[in-house]
Design an enzyme around this catalytic site. Sequence first.
Site, PDB file in Angstrom:
ATOM      1  N   ASP A  45       0.796  -1.244   0.000  1.00  0.00           N
ATOM      2  CA  ASP A  45       0.000   0.000   0.000  1.00  0.00           C
ATOM      3  C   ASP A  45       0.824   1.288   0.000  1.00  0.00           C
ATOM      4  O   ASP A  45       0.555   2.215   0.781  1.00  0.00           O
ATOM      5  CB  ASP A  45      -0.980   0.008   1.187  1.00  0.00           C
ATOM      6  CG  ASP A  45      -1.985  -1.142   1.128  1.00  0.00           C
ATOM      7  OD1 ASP A  45      -1.864  -2.000   0.242  1.00  0.00           O
ATOM      8  OD2 ASP A  45      -2.887  -1.175   1.978  1.00  0.00           O
ATOM      9  N   LYS A  82      -6.793  -4.797  -3.772  1.00  0.00           N
ATOM     10  CA  LYS A  82      -7.643  -5.385  -2.725  1.00  0.00           C
ATOM     11  C   LYS A  82      -8.745  -4.410  -2.340  1.00  0.00           C
ATOM     12  O   LYS A  82      -8.642  -3.210  -2.601  1.00  0.00           O
ATOM     13  CB  LYS A  82      -6.807  -5.792  -1.506  1.00  0.00           C
ATOM     14  CG  LYS A  82      -6.079  -4.651  -0.808  1.00  0.00           C
ATOM     15  CD  LYS A  82      -5.122  -5.201   0.253  1.00  0.00           C
ATOM     16  CE  LYS A  82      -4.195  -4.157   0.791  1.00  0.00           C
ATOM     17  NZ  LYS A  82      -4.797  -3.163   1.674  1.00  0.00           N
ATOM     18  N   CYS A 120      -2.437  -2.812   7.610  1.00  0.00           N
ATOM     19  CA  CYS A 120      -2.356  -3.690   6.438  1.00  0.00           C
ATOM     20  C   CYS A 120      -1.065  -4.509   6.398  1.00  0.00           C
ATOM     21  O   CYS A 120      -1.063  -5.659   5.966  1.00  0.00           O
ATOM     22  CB  CYS A 120      -2.523  -2.886   5.149  1.00  0.00           C
ATOM     23  SG  CYS A 120      -4.226  -2.303   4.960  1.00  0.00           S
TER      24      CYS A 120
END
Length: 217
Positions: free
Chosen positions: A33, A119, A158
């Site tokens: 990310d 995602k 995450c």
Amino acid sequence: MKLSKQAFPSDSSHPYSSTVPQPDQQSALLLVDLQNDLFPGGALAVPEANSLIPLINAYIKHFSRQGWPILATRDWHPANHRSFTEQQGPWPAHGVQGSRGAQFHSDLVLPPGMMVISKGTDPKKDSTSGFDGTSLADRLEDLNVQTLYVLGLPTEHCVKHTVLDGCQRGLQVVLLTDATKRREPQQDGSPNALQEMTDAGAWLANSSDIGIPAIFH
Ligand code: ZN
């Protein structure tokens, strides 16, 4: 008789380095990310995340020089995603498909052919782990990856969930601690993300543990 490949750098002086798996052709680097929304100015900014970029680029260069796979996860949410406050979710809108905030930070030197794993693409479902509802596990299996080196943002969210999922799926997982950052400060008494990851079997390592000079620290 042929000598087997030396497993660890002989010049290593770090006390833990002999326990950290060294990357090889059955390893991959996973960037979690690294999108504008997770950097200062973004919707879910991680304080001072920009300071990680030179080191992240050094990791990318190291893996890409050896021809080892590099993959990147990203939040890739529809505008009506359930995790957003407008939908009574916990987060401000972030990682919206096609938005500037969802793009990878432009100072990253991303290799051509890097595999991108999106995602959270289902409006009704959130994915904090890069393995959740994605093709990541299949990609790693196709590449015959045994050891996954993970860096990215934010450590306690995450990154942690991706590491825990990787451990649970039987991968060796190494968290690159010098290339991750927390979004929220560690609260007294709250679970320690690093501890949770090592309890699950992950290794903690920094760049010098895997043969990258520590000039970026
Ligand atoms: Zn998200």
